[in-house]
Design a protein around this motif. Structure first.
Motif, mmCIF file in Angstrom:
data_model
loop_
_atom_site.group_PDB
_atom_site.id
_atom_site.type_symbol
_atom_site.label_atom_id
_atom_site.label_comp_id
_atom_site.label_asym_id
_atom_site.label_seq_id
_atom_site.Cartn_x
_atom_site.Cartn_y
_atom_site.Cartn_z
ATOM 1 N N ARG A 112 0.808 -1.134 0.120
ATOM 2 C CA ARG A 112 -0.013 -0.073 -0.063
ATOM 3 C C ARG A 112 0.792 1.414 -0.068
ATOM 4 O O ARG A 112 0.588 2.227 -0.661
ATOM 5 N N GLU A 115 2.552 1.693 -3.411
ATOM 6 C CA GLU A 115 1.666 2.084 -4.662
ATOM 7 C C GLU A 115 1.220 3.731 -4.308
ATOM 8 O O GLU A 115 1.243 4.375 -5.319
ATOM 9 N N ARG A 116 1.049 4.035 -3.130
ATOM 10 C CA ARG A 116 0.623 5.489 -2.902
ATOM 11 C C ARG A 116 2.075 6.397 -3.407
ATOM 12 O O ARG A 116 1.523 7.210 -4.114
ATOM 13 N N GLU A 117 3.018 5.885 -2.954
ATOM 14 C CA GLU A 117 4.329 7.009 -3.542
ATOM 15 C C GLU A 117 4.557 6.789 -5.071
ATOM 16 O O GLU A 117 4.879 7.795 -5.744
ATOM 17 N N LEU A 118 4.280 5.594 -5.753
ATOM 18 C CA LEU A 118 4.176 5.444 -7.182
ATOM 19 C C LEU A 118 3.204 6.312 -7.842
ATOM 20 O O LEU A 118 3.613 6.923 -8.847
ATOM 21 N N ASN A 119 2.095 6.458 -7.115
ATOM 22 C CA ASN A 119 0.991 7.404 -7.569
ATOM 23 C C ASN A 119 1.528 8.948 -7.521
ATOM 24 O O ASN A 119 1.218 9.530 -8.488
ATOM 25 N N VAL A 120 1.868 9.173 -6.240
ATOM 26 C CA VAL A 120 2.539 10.364 -6.141
ATOM 27 C C VAL A 120 3.509 11.012 -6.980
ATOM 28 O O VAL A 120 3.467 12.207 -7.566
ATOM 29 N N THR A 121 4.427 10.116 -7.304
ATOM 30 C CA THR A 121 5.308 10.466 -8.067
ATOM 31 C C THR A 121 5.213 10.376 -9.474
ATOM 32 O O THR A 121 6.187 10.787 -10.354
ATOM 33 N N ASP A 122 4.150 9.838 -9.911
ATOM 34 C CA ASP A 122 3.688 9.222 -11.264
ATOM 35 C C ASP A 122 5.010 8.579 -11.826
ATOM 36 O O ASP A 122 5.363 8.452 -13.181
ATOM 37 N N HIS A 124 4.404 4.809 -11.785
ATOM 38 C CA HIS A 124 4.123 3.427 -12.118
ATOM 39 C C HIS A 124 4.369 2.807 -13.436
ATOM 40 O O HIS A 124 4.698 1.704 -13.417
ATOM 41 N N GLN A 125 4.583 3.760 -14.443
ATOM 42 C CA GLN A 125 4.608 3.114 -15.650
ATOM 43 C C GLN A 125 6.296 2.764 -16.008
ATOM 44 O O GLN A 125 6.649 2.292 -17.003
#
Length: 221
Positions: A112, A115-122, A124-125
């Motif tokens: 969790r 995933e939150r930090e990947l979303n914040v930093t953009d 994911h891809q």
């Protein structure tokens, strides 16, 4: 060399100060002795539950559960800017992708939290695969890296681990993967050198040049 695997906290993300603050707040709210910043920094990189058993010897499962709840709440709701990518990280990751390296994360964070930090930093891809301590064995056990290799159908000699703690480098050694240390994280360079890394970087900007000098980049994915 096909795959570069990164640790997260202390290697890509400047989050160690917030981790220390979160542990100290959780200790206070759960009526545990307040640990020193150094004792907390020493276990950054381990899974949270494994880290707690080192910082608080004899802690019960019940207290671990209470502690984890408070810690995660404070970490998530911390002050704006409490964590951020180290300067240059985004640009270097983009450059490695352009050079056709596959990228992965092997972290002591929970799913969790990552995933939150990947979303914040953009980001994911940016990564082909990620592994967290709450879905496999914690560092320095090699399973986290072995699962990444299996998912990407690669051999240990095709991968490189980059991390700021001895747990990262020991995990890599246990998986027969070569490793690079970084000097801007939580463990002293002298501790990292004990695991014979290929080099120790003083700047993330030095990574592409080192790869050019040491390995021929893969031409296909």
């Amino acid at each position: 060399m096909r795959l570069i695997i990164f640790d997260w906290d202390g290697t890509l993300m400047d989050s160690v100060a917030h981790i220390v603050a979160s542990v100290q707040v959780a200790a206070s709210e759960t009526e545990l002795a307040k640990p020193s910043p150094e004792s907390i920094r020493n276990v950054v990189g381990l899974g949270l539950r494994e880290a707690l058993t080192q910082v608080f010897p004899g802690i019960t499962k019940h207290d671990i559960g209470r502690f984890v709840d408070v810690y995660r709440r404070y970490f998530v709701n911390g002050p704006p800017g409490a964590t951020a990518l180290f300067p240059g990280v985004r640009e270097v990751l983009q450059e490695l992708r352009q050079r056709n390296y596959q990228l992965a994360v092997a972290t002591g964070k929970g799913r969790r939290g990552l995933e939150r930090e990947l979303n914040v930093t953009d980001l994911h891809q940016t990564f082909d695969v990620t592994r967290c301590a709450d879905e496999t064995f914690s560092k320095p056990h090699p399973l986290m890296l072995e699962e990444i290799l299996d998912e990407l159908a690669l051999l240990p000699e095709q991968a490189l681990m980059v991390g700021d703690t001895e747990y990262d480098l020991e995990m890599a050694a246990n998986a027969n993967i070569r490793a690079i240390g970084v000097s801007w994280g939580v463990h002293a360079v002298s501790r990292l050198q004990g695991f014979s890394p290929l080099t120790i970087l003083d700047s993330i900007h030095d990574l592409p040049m080192f790869l050019d000098e040491k390995f021929a980049p893969s031409k296909s994915r």
